[in-house]
Design an enzyme around this catalytic site. Structure first.
Site, PDB file in Angstrom:
ATOM      1  N   ASP A 353      54.573   7.780  -5.056  1.00  0.00           N
ATOM      2  CA  ASP A 353      54.089   8.048  -3.702  1.00  0.00           C
ATOM      3  C   ASP A 353      53.243   6.895  -3.177  1.00  0.00           C
ATOM      4  O   ASP A 353      52.718   6.086  -3.940  1.00  0.00           O
ATOM      5  CB  ASP A 353      53.257   9.330  -3.687  1.00  0.00           C
ATOM      6  N   GLU A 354      53.099   6.864  -1.874  1.00  0.00           N
ATOM      7  CA  GLU A 354      52.130   6.017  -1.172  1.00  0.00           C
ATOM      8  C   GLU A 354      52.152   4.552  -1.628  1.00  0.00           C
ATOM      9  O   GLU A 354      51.118   3.970  -1.921  1.00  0.00           O
ATOM     10  CB  GLU A 354      50.713   6.592  -1.328  1.00  0.00           C
ATOM     11  N   VAL A 355      53.337   3.962  -1.689  1.00  0.00           N
ATOM     12  CA  VAL A 355      53.423   2.528  -1.974  1.00  0.00           C
ATOM     13  C   VAL A 355      53.063   1.785  -0.693  1.00  0.00           C
ATOM     14  O   VAL A 355      53.786   1.844   0.297  1.00  0.00           O
ATOM     15  CB  VAL A 355      54.832   2.144  -2.457  1.00  0.00           C
TER      16      VAL A 355
END
Length: 732
Positions: A353-355
Site C-alpha cells: 500500500d501507499e507507495v
C-alpha cells in the site's frame, strides 16, 4: 439370586448406553443442521425465567450472539464444585483449554472446578463430546475449518459437542459467558438453553501494528486471550514499517530493531500460544513502500542510495525499494524463506500500500526500466514487483495477501487475497475478478469511531447480494479490524481495542439479522468487564483510575480532587488519529500518557445515561453534579504548578471542566422545561420570547460546540442532554 442381580446390572448398563447413543445421534443431527444466514431469526424468549435460586434471565448476554438460541424456563445454580468431563483421552491442547476455562469458571463463580474426572451424577458438570480424530491431534488451525458446536444446558447436566477442537473452544467461550451472578443471593447460575452455533465468515481477524509503537510479547498474549473469548481467529501482525522492524532475522541480522523486537524464540512461542486458542498468526512485511527500516541496515535495497535512519514521524514516506534490481529479489527470497519457516500459516501479507512513488519517477534508470519492460507507469512497475514477489512466495507454498493497491494492473495470479481498506468498492471489484477478499474499510479502530459505526458495516451489504453471484460471494472470506499504532502504546492499546473490537467480532460471526444496537452495547460492555475479571491480562478498566490519579501531581490535593476528576474523565472520550494528527505535536517517541490517552474509547457511563427512561430522576442528580463539578475541581487549576500540569495533561482540562459544568446547566434547564413547560429565567431576557423550536436550536448549537471545543477530546456528556432536547421536539 446372583443371576437376577447380574441381569439387573446388565440391563441398567444397556439402558444407559442406549440413552447415551440416542443423545449423541440427536446432537449430531442438530449440530449438522444447515442454517441460512439470511433467513435466520434469533429466538428471544422475553418472559422471566424462575428456578429454585430465584435467579431471573430474559435473554442470554453472549457476544458474539450464537446462530440459534432456545432459552428455557429454568436455570442451574452453580455451587460447591463443578466438573468438566471429556469422553476421551484429552490431547495436550484440549487439556490446556480445559485448564483455562476451569480457571475462568472458578473466577466468575468462586467454586472449585475439576477437569480430571471421568463421570459424575451431579448437575454441576459440562460433558464435552469430541470423538472425531480432529480433536485428538494437535495441529495448526486452518482457514475454513469446522468451528461449529452444539451446547445444551439442562437441569440434569450440560453437554458440549463438536467435531473439532476449535468447535469445542468456541463452545467453551459461550458457556463461560452464560454464567450469571445473582447479587441478591450472592450465587452464580447458568440458564438452561439449547444453542447451535457456527461462524458466518471463516476469516475474523484483528490487525495489530507493533512496528510504529512496540508491543511486547505480553501484549500479544493478552490480545490473543481476549480474541479467543470473542471467537476471532486471525491475528494479523504488522511487523515492519518506516518506524520499526520487529522480527529477528538470522539471515539478515541488521534488519531488526536493536532493542524492541521479537526473537525467533518469541515468534515460535506466540505461534504456539495462538494455536492453542485456535487463532492463526499472519505476518505482514510491507513492501515496496513503508520500508525505511529495511534500509537502515541494508541501504542497497533502496531506490536512492544513502544513509537511512528510522523515521520518528508519521505519514507516507518517500523511501521505496528498487524493483529493478535483481539483488532486491534475491534478498527478499532468502528473507521470505526464513520467515515462512517461522510462521506456519499458508497466508503471507506483503503490504503493497501507499507507495509514494517520487523516487521512482525521479530515477532515470527506473524510468528506463519501465519503458523497456513496457510497464507504462509506476503502477505497472509495482504490478511487476508484486508478480515476482508472488512467485517467490509460491516457492514456499504461501498465498500472497496485499492491500487493495496490489490489484491494480491485474498482474498477480488469482490465488492472491485482496484486503480492501480505502473503499468497499475494491472488495466487490476483487471478487468479481475472481480474487478472494477481506474487508477492513469501516473497521479502522485507530479512528476511535463508535462501536456502532463499525457494527453497521457488513462484509456483504444487501445491495451487494444482488450484484454478486453465489460463487463471488463465497470469495469474501470475512474481514479484519485494524489497530494502527501511531497513537497507541503498550499501556493504552487495550482500551483502544476493547470493547469496540467485540462489536466487529459479532459482525463477523453472527448472522446479519443480529443487529440490535442496544443489545450489542449491553453485551459488549458486560464482556469488557469480564475480560478483566477472567484475568486475561486485559486491564484497561482496573488500571483506569490509577492512571487518572497519576495526573494529579500534588499529592496533598489528590484526595480531595480525585473524585471530581474521575467524574470529568467518565464523560469524555478520546478522538482518533485524524484529530490528533492535526495538533502536529506527536512523533514516535512522544509519550502517550496524556489525559486523552487514559480515557476509555467507548463511554459506558454515558451510554447508560442515554438509555435511561426520559423521566428518570437520575438525570437531575447527574446534571446537578456536572454543573457543580468545576467548582470542586477549581483547586486543580490554581496558578501554582499550572504550566507543569498542562504539560502532563496534554489537553486543556480546565476548559473541558468548564464545558462540563455548562452542559450540566443546560441539562437542568431542559429538565425544568419538561416539568414546567416554560423557559427558565435567563440573563438575556429576550430569550424568554423565543419559540420552543428556537430555544431548542440555541441549546443544540451550544451542545455541539461544547462537544468538540477541546482538541483531541470529545465531551460525551452532551449526548444524554441532546436526547432530552430531541424528546421535546417530538412532544410539541
Amino acid at each position: 439370586m446372583q443371576l437376577t442381580k447380574m441381569f439387573k446390572i446388565l440391563f441398567i448398563v444397556f439402558l444407559t448406553g442406549f440413552v447415551f447413543i440416542l443423545f449423541r445421534l440427536l446432537h449430531t443431527k442438530s449440530s449438522s443442521q444447515s442454517i441460512d444466514e439470511n433467513r435466520y431469526s434469533y429466538e428471544r424468549k422475553e418472559q422471566h425465567l424462575h428456578d429454585e435460586s430465584t435467579s431471573t434471565v430474559t435473554h442470554i448476554r453472549v457476544i458474539p450472539m450464537p446462530h440459534y438460541v432456545d432459552l428455557k424456563k429454568s436455570s442451574i445454580l452453580l455451587s460447591l464444585s463443578f466438573d468438566l468431563i471429556t469422553n476421551q483421552k484429552s490431547s495436550k491442547h484440549l487439556k490446556l483449554a480445559l485448564n483455562r476455562y476451569s480457571k475462568y469458571i472458578s473466577l466468575l463463580t468462586g467454586i472449585s472446578v475439576n477437569t480430571d474426572v471421568t463421570s459424575t451424577s451431579s448437575e454441576n458438570n459440562l460433558f464435552i463430546d469430541c470423538t472425531s480424530k480432529n480433536c485428538k491431534n494437535d495441529k495448526y488451525p486452518e482457514l475454513g475449518e469446522d468451528e461449529s458446536y452444539t451446547l445444551n444446558v439442562t437441569k440434569t447436566g450440560s453437554y458440549l459437542s463438536a467435531i473439532t477442537l476449535t468447535g469445542i473452544i468456541r463452545g467453551l467461550s459461550t458457556f463461560v459467558q452464560l454464567i450469571e451472578r445473582d447479587k441478591s443471593s450472592d450465587t452464580s447460575f447458568i440458564p438452561c438453553v439449547h444453542i447451535v452455533d457456527r461462524p458466518r465468515f471463516a476469516w475474523r481477524g484483528l490487525l495489530l501494528d507493533m512496528s510504529r509503537h512496540w508491543m511486547p510479547v505480553a501484549v500479544i498474549e493478552r490480545t490473543l486471550n481476549a480474541m479467543e473469548m470473542s471467537k476471532m481467529n486471525v491475528l494479523h501482525m504488522h511487523l515492519s514499517d518506516d518506524q520499526g522492524f520487529r522480527v529477528e532475522s538470522l539471515v539478515y541480522p541488521l534488519l531488526h530493531d536493536r532493542k524492541d523486537y521479537y526473537s525467533q524464540k518469541d515468534i515460535k512461542h506466540l505461534v504456539k500460544y495462538a494455536e492453542e486458542r485456535r487463532i492463526r498468526l499472519i505476518p505482514e512485511f510491507d513492501v515496496p513502500g513503508h520500508t525505511t527500516s529495511w534500509f537502515v541496515g541494508y541501504p542497497e535495497l533502496a531506490t536512492e542510495q544513502g544513509t537511512y535512519k528510522i523515521s520518528d514521524e508519521w505519514g507516507v514516506m518517500k523511501a521505496t525499494m528498487d524493483p529493478t534490481k535483481e539483488n532486491t529479489y534475491k534478498f527478499l527470497d532468502r528473507f521470505f524463506q526464513e520467515m515462512t519457516q517461522l510462521f506456519p500459516d499458508p497466508y503471507f501479507h506483503i503490504g503493497g500500500d501507499e507507495v509514494e512513488g517520487s523516487q521512482w519517477r525521479q530515477s532515470s534508470s527506473i524510468q528506463n526500466f519501465i519503458s523497456e519492460q513496457k510497464l507504462n507507469s509506476n503502477q505497472g512497475l509495482q504490478a511487476y514487483f508484486n508478480k515476482r514477489i508472488q512467485k517467490i512466495l509460491k516457492n514456499y507454498e504461501r498465498i500472497m495477501i496485499g492491500w487493495e493497491e496490489i490489484l491494480e494492473n491485474l498482474a498477480i495470479d488469482q490465488d492472491a487475497v485482496i484486503q480492501s481498506w480505502k473503499s468497499r468498492e475494491s472488495l466487490v471489484d476483487a471478487v468479481r475478478k475472481g480474487y478472494q477478499a477481506l474487508l477492513s474499510n469501516g473497521y479502522y479502530l485507530d479512528h476511535l469511531s463508535s462501536a456502532l459505526s463499525h457494527y453497521k458495516v457488513d462484509p456483504i451489504h444487501d445491495d451487494e447480494l444482488r450484484l454478486l453471484n453465489k460463487e463471488q460471494r463465497s470469495h469474501i472470506l470475512g474481514g479484519e479490524a485494524c489497530m494502527w499504532g501511531e497513537y497507541v502504546s503498550q499501556d493504552t492499546v487495550d482500551s483502544r481495542l476493547w470493547p469496540r473490537t467485540l462489536a466487529v467480532a459479532e459482525r463477523f460471526w453472527s448472522p446479519s439479522s443480529v443487529n440490535d444496537p442496544k443489545s450489542v452495547y449491553e453485551r459488549m460492555f458486560r464482556m469488557n468487564h469480564l475480560l478483566d475479571k477472567l484475568e486475561t491480562g486485559v486491564t484497561h478498566i482496573s488500571l483506569y483510575k490509577t492512571r487518572l490519579q497519576n495526573l494529579i501531581i500534588d499529592e496533598n490535593k489528590r484526595k480531595d480532587l480525585f473524585h471530581p476528576f474521575v467524574i470529568l474523565a467518565d464523560v469524555c472520550e478520546p478522538y482518533g488519529i485524524n484529530d490528533r494528527s492535526k495538533t502536529h505535536k506527536y512523533k514516535m517517541y512522544t509519550p502517550l500518557t496524556t489525559f486523552a490517552d487514559i480515557l476509555q474509547s467507548e463511554n459506558e457511563h454515558v451510554w447508560k445515561l442515554q438509555n435511561l427512561p426520559l423521566d428518570d430522576k437520575t438525570y437531575a442528580d447527574v446534571f446537578r453534579t456536572w454543573s457543580l463539578n468545576h467548582v470542586r475541581l477549581q483547586a486543580l487549576f490554581d496558578d501554582a504548578g499550572r504550566s507543569k500540569n498542562k504539560q502532563i495533561w496534554g489537553q486543556d482540562i480546565e476548559q473541558l471542566s468548564k464545558n462540563l459544568a455548562h452542559v450540566g446547566r443546560i441539562g437542568l434547564k431542559v429538565l425544568d422545561y419538561n416539568e414546567k413547560k416554560t423557559f427558565q429565567s435567563e440573563k438575556n431576557d429576550s430569550m424568554n420570547t423565543w419559540t420552543v423550536s428556537h430555544w431548542i436550536s440555541h441549546h443544540q448549537a451550544a451542545l455541539d460546540q461544547l462537544e468538540n471545543d477541546v482538541a483531541e477530546i470529545r465531551l460525551a456528556a452532551v449526548r444524554p442532554v441532546q436526547r432530552l432536547l430531541r424528546s421535546i421536539k417530538f412532544t410539541n
